[in-house]
Design a protein around this motif. Structure first.
Motif, short mmCIF file in Angstrom:
data_model
loop_
_atom_site.label_atom_id
_atom_site.label_comp_id
_atom_site.label_asym_id
_atom_site.label_seq_id
_atom_site.Cartn_x
_atom_site.Cartn_y
_atom_site.Cartn_z
N UNK A 71 4.45 0.83 7.87
CA UNK A 71 4.07 1.08 6.48
C UNK A 71 5.27 1.49 5.62
N UNK A 72 6.09 2.41 6.13
CA UNK A 72 7.21 2.91 5.32
C UNK A 72 8.57 2.51 5.89
N UNK A 73 8.59 1.88 7.08
CA UNK A 73 9.82 1.43 7.75
C UNK A 73 10.70 2.58 8.21
N UNK A 74 10.18 3.78 8.20
CA UNK A 74 10.93 4.94 8.68
C UNK A 74 10.60 5.17 10.16
N UNK B 60 -2.83 9.85 12.20
CA UNK B 60 -2.02 9.81 10.98
C UNK B 60 -0.54 9.89 11.31
N UNK B 61 0.26 9.00 10.73
CA UNK B 61 1.70 9.01 10.96
C UNK B 61 2.34 10.22 10.30
N UNK B 62 3.26 10.89 10.99
CA UNK B 62 3.93 12.03 10.37
C UNK B 62 4.90 11.63 9.27
N UNK B 63 5.33 10.38 9.28
CA UNK B 63 6.34 9.95 8.30
C UNK B 63 5.75 9.70 6.92
N UNK B 64 4.56 9.07 6.86
CA UNK B 64 4.02 8.72 5.54
C UNK B 64 2.50 8.92 5.45
N UNK B 65 1.89 9.42 6.54
CA UNK B 65 0.46 9.72 6.60
C UNK B 65 -0.43 8.49 6.64
N UNK B 66 0.18 7.32 6.83
CA UNK B 66 -0.61 6.11 7.07
C UNK B 66 -1.03 6.09 8.54
N UNK B 67 -1.95 5.21 8.94
CA UNK B 67 -2.32 5.12 10.35
C UNK B 67 -1.12 4.73 11.21
N UNK C 63 0.83 -1.20 0.00
CA UNK C 63 0.00 0.00 0.00
C UNK C 63 0.87 1.26 0.00
N UNK C 64 1.97 1.21 0.72
CA UNK C 64 2.87 2.37 0.74
C UNK C 64 3.48 2.59 -0.65
N UNK C 65 3.84 1.50 -1.30
CA UNK C 65 4.44 1.62 -2.64
C UNK C 65 3.47 2.30 -3.60
N UNK C 66 2.19 2.02 -3.45
CA UNK C 66 1.18 2.58 -4.35
C UNK C 66 0.60 3.91 -3.86
N UNK C 67 0.91 4.28 -2.62
CA UNK C 67 0.32 5.49 -2.06
C UNK C 67 -1.15 5.33 -1.76
N UNK C 68 -1.56 4.13 -1.34
CA UNK C 68 -2.98 3.84 -1.15
C UNK C 68 -3.59 4.71 -0.05
N UNK C 69 -2.89 4.89 1.07
CA UNK C 69 -3.48 5.67 2.16
C UNK C 69 -3.69 7.12 1.76
N UNK C 70 -2.87 7.62 0.86
CA UNK C 70 -3.01 9.01 0.42
C UNK C 70 -4.26 9.20 -0.44
N UNK D 24 -9.65 4.20 8.31
CA UNK D 24 -9.19 3.33 9.40
C UNK D 24 -9.98 3.61 10.66
N UNK D 25 -9.93 2.73 11.65
CA UNK D 25 -10.59 3.02 12.93
C UNK D 25 -10.12 4.37 13.48
N UNK D 26 -11.04 5.08 14.12
CA UNK D 26 -10.77 6.46 14.53
C UNK D 26 -9.64 6.59 15.54
N UNK D 27 -9.30 5.51 16.25
CA UNK D 27 -8.23 5.59 17.26
C UNK D 27 -6.86 5.77 16.63
#
Length: 209
Positions: A107-110, A82-89, A63-70, A76-79
């Motif tokens: 998601x991005x391993x960062x 958003x990650x500051x590194x890649x904006x995934x949960x 999903x990170x490779x494709x930018x799916x979360x963007x 995703x569940x409200x809890x």
């Protein structure tokens, strides 16, 4: 292509094969699978080796490779913030390198949360744990001089592995659950390949699983 494959380890090739199912998902299906699985992960500290976590990691990397979360195709569940590194949960991974790398993103391993930004309530305990772990892990990387100085290196290696098991048990039974006060789910590293410590060597008490 053949040269690229020959340079990769058998384990890398195996995980690539495992991930094929997620590469066949369209973006919407992949986003929905990830969002649903985040709901299943919520509320627990999970071993990195757990099959559900391993499957999620493969899907998350695709999903990170494709930018799916963007693309905001699923919620995703409200809890999950958003990650500051890649904006995934935010789904943090706790490793022995927490002092240097902070909590890692699945998601991005960062670095998802730098060490100095971790909650103050748990930061000192994480720092102490990582400081105790560092010299234990280092035994696996001793040079010839250090090995000769200790006399019986095999025994030193076995002792280091036993201590690593104890420290990893603490990570899974105490430290990772405390992080649940701040994150909806947490993953913790339950092995040390350099010391030949496998997940099945790191046994938690039943009530701590």
């Amino acid at each position: 292509m053949a040269n690229e494959s020959s340079e990769r380890s058998p384990l890398d090739l195996l995980w690539e094969e495992y991930g094929e199912v997620f590469r066949e998902f369209d973006d919407l299906t992949l986003a929905r699978w990830l969002a649903q699985t985040l709901g299943q992960l919520q509320g627990r500290a999970w071993r990195m080796s757990h099959p559900l976590v391993a499957a999620y990691r493969l899907a998350a990397q695709e999903a990170h490779r494709r930018g799916v979360w963007l693309k905001r195709l699923a919620t995703p569940p409200s809890a999950y913030l958003e990650s500051p590194c890649c904006r995934a949960p935010m789904l943090p991974l706790l490793t022995r390198d927490v002092r240097d790398a902070g909590l890692l993103c699945q998601h991005c391993n960062d670095t998802m949360v730098p060490f100095e930004e971790l909650p103050e309530d748990i930061r000192p305990d994480l720092e102490l744990w990582a400081a105790q772990y560092a010299p234990v892990h280092a035994v696996a990387h001793w040079d010839d001089r250090q090995r000769k100085a200790v006399g019986n290196y095999d025994r030193a290696l076995d002792q280091a592995a036993e201590e690593a098991e104890r420290l990893l048990v603490r990570a899974g039974s105490e430290l990772a659950p405390r992080l649940l006060e701040f994150y909806p789910a947490v993953i913790w590293e339950d092995q040390d390949e350099c010391l030949d410590v496998r997940p099945e060597d790191v046994i938690l008490a039943p009530e701590e699983e």
